[in-house]
Design a protein around this motif. Structure first.
Motif: not given
Length: 487
Positions: A61-71, A209-210, A284-285, A309-311
């Motif tokens: 139920e917790l929201p999470h910061s999306l960073y650039s996934l917001s774009k 953008g975020y 992605d963010g 390490d997103m890759q």
């Protein structure tokens, strides 16, 4: 059936949707083994959730910061605004802001249109965001328009978060609504996304953008909307043509560097979506926030995490999950043992608090004492600690006034405090003694990618405070050391 999807999303056994439980277990074990810092994971196949995981104390139920996934959400709003006739992608950026445009408009700036903002092809040669964020008058639009545009728009890819902010500013200009207000009845409410939050610039324009925060299932529903070509519950929320344009290569971003062929950052860029290997695409963010849409497999992967390490996270999707997906659902036989193992694994994923030495005689020495700190980058002026049999209380004095955080003794305790920014952060914290003289405190800011660790070494009349973040935008912010003197 898939066009009738509503929230909560339907659930199914993996094998019933043509994917093996063993492949999902292998993926999760790989993520754990590589210590890739996942906070949550959700896999949809043929419109049904076949696996969902939260690493406790992170919760569904917790929201999470999306960073650039917001774009990708900002791009979606522009697609809806185009459909409503508010604007076209050929409209020139300067035409919306005559009052903020420079007196001398360069040909490149004059030619920059909305599609160039969407594809990160503005013609800028460096990210405009720092200039905008540091503008003294808080007018980010004006700061963006004053910067030189060195290349012909549409010819040069440069990841430029300021471009997405400009999309948000344009939308607000033509609709009279913030991005958040605009998307509420058009996207968020239909998808069942409740209480989304979006940070704003000093002038009240959502950052675009975020800055968006929603839950993992919200991310998954958004991906499913794109997979269904803009249809949700038999309504066309987003034009099919927009989904096609946003998710296809609009500009080349392959710089020919070594390793580009195996990188998911060189397959082309759409309208605020990245092209991926395997004919997939994603929003992605930073630090591993993902919405991966896999049209050929009829699958969506939603991930939140706190890792740089997103890759490697993407490699796990392609190397382990993807081969486990059959194009013939009936070819994957029911496997009760594999599913039982997966269920067991999902139920016990957690981030365990460090527990080394439960108590120290120094607790009496520290109890209630205030230590003053100098030259702290987050403007932390002092800290104090008090201890009971089951917990400690950390009191911080800084730019947001006095903040208190409860820490469980070898277990997580929940608090709400302003630590990283002006927003209240939900924090799960624990403490342990690493030896007789050293106290370690771990603070999980569970609605963000961040974990903050304080290590306090006790000296005569002073402390040495080591501060460490798991991830940061700048390497120099990852670790720091300060002396605290007894007040």
């Amino acid at each position: 059936m898939e066009n009738l999807i509503t929230r909560p999303l339907p659930r199914s056994l993996p094998e019933a949707q043509g994917i093996s439980s063993a492949a999902i277990s292998a993926f999760l074990k790989h993520m754990e083994g590589q210590r890739l810092g996942l906070h949550s994971f959700m896999l949809l196949r043929h419109g049904a959730v076949v696996a969902e995981a939260w690493w406790s104390p992170y919760r569904p139920e917790l929201p999470h910061s999306l960073y650039s996934l917001s774009k990708s959400f900002t791009s979606t709003a522009i697609g809806q605004a185009v459909a409503e006739g508010h604007l076209t992608v050929e409209d020139k950026v300067v035409s919306f802001f005559p009052e903020d445009a420079p007196a001398d408009i360069s040909p490149n700036l004059a030619n920059m249109n909305i599609s160039h903002l969407l594809m990160m092809g503005t013609g800028h040669t460096e990210d405009t965001t720092p200039y905008m964020e540091n503008s003294e008058d808080g007018n980010w639009v004006k700061a963006f328009l004053q910067l030189p545009v060195g290349k012909t728009p549409g010819t040069h890819f440069l990841y430029n978060t300021g471009a997405t902010y400009m999309l948000s500013a344009i939308l607000q200009k033509v609709s009279g609504l913030t991005l958040l207000e605009y998307l509420e009845p058009r996207l968020f409410a239909p998808l069942g996304i409740h209480n989304p939050a979006w940070d704003s610039c000093p002038r009240g324009i959502n950052k675009g953008g975020y800055g968006l925060s929603i839950t993992t299932e919200d991310i998954a529903a958004f991906g499913q909307l794109y997979l269904q070509q803009g249809v949700w519950n038999n309504r066309q929320l987003l034009p099919k043509e927009w989904v096609a344009a946003a998710s296809s290569r609009q500009i080349d971003n392959n710089d020919g560097s070594p390793g580009a062929s195996s990188s998911d950052w060189s397959k082309g860029y759409g309208y605020q979506f990245w092209r991926c290997r395997h004919n997939a695409y994603r929003g992605d963010g930073a630090f591993g926030q993902f919405c991966i849409v896999m049209p050929e497999q009829d699958a969506v992967v939603a991930i939140t995490s706190g890792d740089s390490d997103m890759q490697s996270i993407l490699n796990g999707v392609w190397d382990i999950l993807l081969p486990g997906m059959s194009m013939e659902p009936e070819a994957v036989e029911s496997d009760p043992a594999a599913h039982a193992e997966l269920a067991q694994l999902l139920a016990h994923l957690s981030i365990q608090p460090v527990q080394l030495q439960k108590v120290s005689a120094l607790e009496e020495t520290l109890n209630g004492k205030v230590y003053r700190l100098k030259d702290h980058p987050q403007q932390l002026a002092s800290l104090a600690l008090s201890f009971t049999a089951t917990e400690a209380v950390l009191t911080l004095q800084g730019r947001y006034g006095e903040q208190t955080v409860k820490l469980g003794r070898g277990e997580w305790a929940e608090s709400s405090a302003k630590i990283l920014d002006h927003n209240n952060n939900l924090i799960m914290s624990s403490f342990t003694w690493t030896d007789e003289n050293t106290l370690k405190m771990t603070l999980l800011l569970v609605e963000t990618p961040f974990c903050l660790t304080f290590e306090v070494a006790v000296r005569e009349g002073s402390i040495v405070l080591k501060q460490q973040f798991n991830v940061s935008m700048s390497a120099e912010d990852l670790e720091a050391e300060f002396i605290g003197r007894l007040a």
